[in-house]
Design a protein around this motif. Sequence first.
Motif, PDB file in Angstrom:
ATOM      1  N   LEU A   1      -8.705  -1.101   0.395  1.00 38.61           N
ATOM      2  CA  LEU A   1      -7.290  -0.827   0.156  1.00 38.61           C
ATOM      3  C   LEU A   1      -6.733   0.188   1.151  1.00 38.61           C
ATOM      4  O   LEU A   1      -5.564   0.100   1.556  1.00 38.61           O
ATOM      5  CB  LEU A   1      -7.089  -0.298  -1.270  1.00 38.61           C
ATOM      6  CG  LEU A   1      -7.393  -1.283  -2.406  1.00 38.61           C
ATOM      7  CD1 LEU A   1      -7.261  -0.575  -3.768  1.00 38.61           C
ATOM      8  CD2 LEU A   1      -6.445  -2.468  -2.350  1.00 38.61           C
TER       9      LEU A   1
ATOM     10  N   TYR B   1       3.931   2.208  -5.899  1.00 35.43           N
ATOM     11  CA  TYR B   1       2.537   2.064  -5.474  1.00 35.43           C
ATOM     12  C   TYR B   1       2.010   3.436  -5.045  1.00 35.43           C
ATOM     13  O   TYR B   1       2.683   4.144  -4.269  1.00 35.43           O
ATOM     14  CB  TYR B   1       2.412   1.077  -4.307  1.00 35.43           C
ATOM     15  CG  TYR B   1       2.796  -0.328  -4.679  1.00 35.43           C
ATOM     16  CD1 TYR B   1       1.864  -1.189  -5.244  1.00 35.43           C
ATOM     17  CD2 TYR B   1       4.095  -0.776  -4.464  1.00 35.43           C
ATOM     18  CE1 TYR B   1       2.219  -2.487  -5.586  1.00 35.43           C
ATOM     19  CE2 TYR B   1       4.463  -2.070  -4.801  1.00 35.43           C
ATOM     20  CZ  TYR B   1       3.517  -2.926  -5.371  1.00 35.43           C
ATOM     21  OH  TYR B   1       3.876  -4.203  -5.720  1.00 35.43           O
TER      22      TYR B   1
ATOM     23  N   LYS C   1      -3.223  -3.495   5.303  1.00 36.24           N
ATOM     24  CA  LYS C   1      -2.287  -4.247   4.485  1.00 36.24           C
ATOM     25  C   LYS C   1      -1.890  -3.415   3.271  1.00 36.24           C
ATOM     26  O   LYS C   1      -2.635  -2.561   2.818  1.00 36.24           O
ATOM     27  CB  LYS C   1      -2.917  -5.563   4.026  1.00 36.24           C
ATOM     28  CG  LYS C   1      -3.308  -6.490   5.161  1.00 36.24           C
ATOM     29  CD  LYS C   1      -3.937  -7.753   4.616  1.00 36.24           C
ATOM     30  CE  LYS C   1      -4.363  -8.689   5.747  1.00 36.24           C
ATOM     31  NZ  LYS C   1      -4.995  -9.933   5.244  1.00 36.24           N
ATOM     32  N   GLU C   2      -0.707  -3.691   2.751  1.00 35.02           N
ATOM     33  CA  GLU C   2      -0.257  -2.987   1.556  1.00 35.02           C
ATOM     34  C   GLU C   2      -1.011  -3.514   0.347  1.00 35.02           C
ATOM     35  O   GLU C   2      -1.124  -4.728   0.140  1.00 35.02           O
ATOM     36  CB  GLU C   2       1.249  -3.197   1.375  1.00 35.02           C
ATOM     37  CG  GLU C   2       1.802  -2.394   0.207  1.00 35.02           C
ATOM     38  CD  GLU C   2       3.313  -2.563   0.085  1.00 35.02           C
ATOM     39  OE1 GLU C   2       3.864  -2.052  -0.908  1.00 35.02           O
ATOM     40  OE2 GLU C   2       3.933  -3.187   0.968  1.00 35.02           O
ATOM     41  N   ALA C   3      -1.541  -2.594  -0.430  1.00 33.49           N
ATOM     42  CA  ALA C   3      -2.324  -2.989  -1.603  1.00 33.49           C
ATOM     43  C   ALA C   3      -1.406  -3.587  -2.651  1.00 33.49           C
ATOM     44  O   ALA C   3      -0.273  -3.140  -2.846  1.00 33.49           O
ATOM     45  CB  ALA C   3      -3.053  -1.773  -2.184  1.00 33.49           C
ATOM     46  N   SER C   4      -1.902  -4.620  -3.311  1.00 33.55           N
ATOM     47  CA  SER C   4      -1.120  -5.263  -4.364  1.00 33.55           C
ATOM     48  C   SER C   4      -1.248  -4.478  -5.664  1.00 33.55           C
ATOM     49  O   SER C   4      -2.187  -3.696  -5.870  1.00 33.55           O
ATOM     50  CB  SER C   4      -1.603  -6.696  -4.572  1.00 33.55           C
ATOM     51  OG  SER C   4      -2.945  -6.690  -5.055  1.00 33.55           O
ATOM     52  N   ALA C   5      -0.290  -4.701  -6.569  1.00 31.51           N
ATOM     53  CA  ALA C   5      -0.323  -4.030  -7.872  1.00 31.51           C
ATOM     54  C   ALA C   5      -1.557  -4.442  -8.656  1.00 31.51           C
ATOM     55  O   ALA C   5      -2.151  -3.635  -9.383  1.00 31.51           O
ATOM     56  CB  ALA C   5       0.956  -4.341  -8.649  1.00 31.51           C
ATOM     57  N   MET C   6      -1.986  -5.700  -8.487  1.00 31.29           N
ATOM     58  CA  MET C   6      -3.166  -6.171  -9.224  1.00 31.29           C
ATOM     59  C   MET C   6      -4.416  -5.429  -8.771  1.00 31.29           C
ATOM     60  O   MET C   6      -5.254  -5.026  -9.586  1.00 31.29           O
ATOM     61  CB  MET C   6      -3.327  -7.680  -9.016  1.00 31.29           C
ATOM     62  CG  MET C   6      -4.496  -8.284  -9.787  1.00 31.29           C
ATOM     63  SD  MET C   6      -4.641 -10.063  -9.501  1.00 31.29           S
ATOM     64  CE  MET C   6      -3.083 -10.636 -10.163  1.00 31.29           C
ATOM     65  N   ASP C   7      -4.551  -5.223  -7.437  1.00 33.06           N
ATOM     66  CA  ASP C   7      -5.717  -4.504  -6.920  1.00 33.06           C
ATOM     67  C   ASP C   7      -5.729  -3.053  -7.407  1.00 33.06           C
ATOM     68  O   ASP C   7      -6.787  -2.514  -7.754  1.00 33.06           O
ATOM     69  CB  ASP C   7      -5.723  -4.542  -5.395  1.00 33.06           C
ATOM     70  CG  ASP C   7      -5.970  -5.944  -4.851  1.00 33.06           C
ATOM     71  OD1 ASP C   7      -6.578  -6.749  -5.589  1.00 33.06           O
ATOM     72  OD2 ASP C   7      -5.550  -6.212  -3.714  1.00 33.06           O
TER      73      ASP C   7
END
Length: 331
Positions: free
Chosen positions: A295, A236, A300-306
């Motif tokens: 983000l 990430y 919070k940790e950003a998701s791969a989709m975001d």
Amino acid sequence: MSRRLFLNLLLLLILVPLPVQIPAPIPLPLHVPMFVPVFVFGETAGKGVSSGTSEILSAVQVPPQVYVGDRARLVLTMVPKASLGNRSIVIDVEDKLPQSKTMQISRLELEPHSKNPRIIIDFIPLEPGQITMPSFEIGPYFVSRQAVEVSSVLESGQSGPETAPLEEPLLVPGTRLLLYSALFFAVLVTVLVLALFIWGSAWYGKLQTWARKKRMSRDLKQTLQRFEQVLTQGAYPSPGDVGTLLALLRNYLELVMGFPCVAKTGRELLAEAGGSGFPEIVIQLGNLVTLSDALRFSGKEASAMDLRQLCADSRRLLLLIEQTNKGRQKA
């Protein structure tokens, strides 16, 4: 028929003994050869140069006025000969060059390629007045009693008048024009370049802007490519990398479209999109700013989709900016 050929034929007719009838009381032979004085017509060698060889058609001294110690050149145009061949003959070895106390010869060359062959003599006169070159032989030609006129340039030395020191090749009379012309053109080019930058400052500014656009577009594409590679590897990007991408997009849009957007929030961009002249671009940038801020600052940790959505939206915005800019330039 040329003038010279006509005169030569006329001289031959004059030189032939003419039969003249003599009255009988005069005790002379019946046929008396009668000759008429002959005037020789030909080309002159030019001022300051005298030719002592019948095979020389003309002699040209370069420069026309030679001083003691100058490097000079004498060009002799010769009568063509069948045994000459078609190769130049050059003599520049000191041991093979003719020398004398009044003249130093540095090079001899025979050029057979033109209609009339030429002998080129590079020399340095060591005495003023009319001085005679030493005799020499080159190819089928033998040159003797060739004289040149030398002006006096003497300096006072410890033991009386002395010959002036030899001048450098570029300072030989007759070649100063080449030196001065080169200096003149160098100064002229410098002045023109300065005038171009002063007069064309607006053009120079446009060139700088174009270079900045190219560089920023390249940086944007490279940053997006790194983002996609990191996501493909299962990692990430950091919040700092997201901020760098957003800053590049803001600066690129402001530079290309002229719309101030570097320090505006997503809400401000969406509110000003209608009056920008290109609302679709500003709306997409506002949505990107809102997404990136969420983000980075949500905790919070950003998701791969975001993150993939951020990359895709960034590429779509970059392509839209470039297409809009091309349309504006054509219009």
